[in-house]
Design a protein around this motif. Structure first.
Motif, short mmCIF file in Angstrom:
data_model
loop_
_atom_site.label_atom_id
_atom_site.label_comp_id
_atom_site.label_asym_id
_atom_site.label_seq_id
_atom_site.Cartn_x
_atom_site.Cartn_y
_atom_site.Cartn_z
N MET A 1 0.84 -1.16 0.00
CA MET A 1 0.00 0.00 0.00
C MET A 1 0.89 1.24 0.00
SD MET A 1 -3.05 0.78 2.58
CE MET A 1 -4.13 2.02 1.99
N GLU A 2 0.49 2.24 -0.77
CA GLU A 2 1.29 3.47 -0.81
C GLU A 2 0.39 4.69 -0.82
OE1 GLU A 2 2.24 4.14 -5.48
OE2 GLU A 2 3.42 2.59 -4.46
N GLY A 3 0.97 5.83 -0.49
CA GLY A 3 0.19 7.06 -0.47
C GLY A 3 -0.49 7.25 0.87
N GLU A 4 -1.78 7.62 0.81
CA GLU A 4 -2.53 7.90 2.02
C GLU A 4 -3.54 6.78 2.31
OE1 GLU A 4 -4.28 11.78 1.72
OE2 GLU A 4 -2.33 12.75 1.71
N ALA A 5 -3.63 6.42 3.57
CA ALA A 5 -4.62 5.45 4.02
C ALA A 5 -5.51 6.19 5.01
CB ALA A 5 -3.96 4.25 4.67
N ASP A 6 -6.66 6.60 4.53
CA ASP A 6 -7.56 7.39 5.36
C ASP A 6 -9.01 6.97 5.09
OD1 ASP A 6 -8.21 8.54 2.90
OD2 ASP A 6 -7.14 10.40 3.30
N GLY B 1 5.03 0.24 4.16
CA GLY B 1 6.27 1.00 4.06
C GLY B 1 6.20 2.25 3.22
N SER B 2 5.24 2.34 2.31
CA SER B 2 5.16 3.50 1.42
C SER B 2 4.03 4.45 1.77
CB SER B 2 4.99 3.03 -0.03
OG SER B 2 6.12 2.30 -0.44
N LEU B 3 3.47 4.32 2.96
CA LEU B 3 2.40 5.23 3.37
C LEU B 3 2.96 6.59 3.76
CD1 LEU B 3 -0.04 3.14 5.58
CD2 LEU B 3 -0.36 3.93 3.25
N SER B 4 2.33 7.63 3.25
CA SER B 4 2.70 8.99 3.65
C SER B 4 1.76 9.53 4.70
CB SER B 4 2.71 9.91 2.43
OG SER B 4 1.43 9.91 1.81
N PHE B 5 0.60 8.88 4.86
CA PHE B 5 -0.39 9.27 5.87
C PHE B 5 -1.21 8.04 6.23
CE2 PHE B 5 -4.61 10.66 7.20
CZ PHE B 5 -4.28 11.53 8.22
N ALA C 1 6.99 -3.77 7.18
CA ALA C 1 7.68 -2.61 6.60
C ALA C 1 6.93 -1.31 6.87
CB ALA C 1 7.89 -2.81 5.10
N LEU C 2 6.75 -0.97 8.11
CA LEU C 2 5.97 0.21 8.48
C LEU C 2 6.69 1.51 8.15
CD1 LEU C 2 4.74 -0.89 12.01
CD2 LEU C 2 3.64 -1.24 9.80
N SER C 3 5.98 2.44 7.53
CA SER C 3 6.50 3.79 7.35
C SER C 3 6.44 4.49 8.71
CB SER C 3 5.64 4.55 6.33
OG SER C 3 4.37 4.84 6.88
N CYS D 1 4.81 7.11 9.63
CA CYS D 1 3.44 7.49 10.02
C CYS D 1 2.62 6.26 10.41
CB CYS D 1 2.75 8.30 8.94
SG CYS D 1 2.38 7.42 7.43
N ALA D 2 2.81 5.15 9.71
CA ALA D 2 2.10 3.92 10.07
C ALA D 2 2.56 3.42 11.44
CB ALA D 2 2.32 2.84 9.01
N GLU D 3 3.85 3.49 11.66
CA GLU D 3 4.39 3.07 12.96
C GLU D 3 3.81 3.93 14.08
OE1 GLU D 3 8.74 2.53 15.03
OE2 GLU D 3 8.59 2.49 12.85
N ARG D 4 3.70 5.22 13.84
CA ARG D 4 3.19 6.14 14.85
C ARG D 4 1.71 5.88 15.17
NH1 ARG D 4 3.82 8.84 19.32
NH2 ARG D 4 2.95 10.92 19.31
N VAL D 5 0.88 5.69 14.15
CA VAL D 5 -0.54 5.47 14.41
C VAL D 5 -0.77 4.11 15.08
CG1 VAL D 5 -1.31 4.45 12.21
CG2 VAL D 5 -2.85 5.91 13.50
N LEU D 6 0.02 3.11 14.75
CA LEU D 6 -0.10 1.82 15.43
C LEU D 6 0.36 1.93 16.88
CD1 LEU D 6 0.93 -0.81 12.74
CD2 LEU D 6 -1.34 0.05 13.34
#
Length: 85
Positions: free
Chosen positions: A1-6, A33-37, A64-66, A68-73
């Motif tokens: 998954m890449e880009g924004e996940a909202d 790993g490719s999430l920006s949000f 492979a957490l980006s 931002c993904a690491e932070r929200v988890l």
């Protein structure tokens, strides 16, 4: 998954995860790993997919957490559930 996940993209993520599980693969890995949000709607979809996968006898893990993904988890305390191998 890449880009924004909202809220607007989470339905597509849910569909992709359903498709992966329908193929009855032994393990579902979600590369973040490719999430920006990433927001809590993404976490909700991931937790629901994990529950369905486990019910179907499939392994489920986010990899492979980006940052931002690491932070929200971390903030939601969902990391241990979603990163378990």
């Amino acid at each position: 998954m890449e880009g924004e996940a909202d809220f607007t993209t989470s339905p597509r993520l849910a569909e992709a995860l359903e498709e992966a599980m329908a193929n009855r693969v032994g393990r579902v890995e979600v590369d973040l790993g490719s999430l920006s949000f990433c927001d809590c709607s993404c976490v909700h979809v991931l937790l629901a997919a994990r529950e369905r996968a486990m019910g179907a006898g499939l392994m489920f893990a986010c990899v492979a957490l980006s940052p931002c993904a690491e932070r929200v988890l971390e903030l939601t305390q969902a990391g241990p559930l979603l990163q378990a191998a």
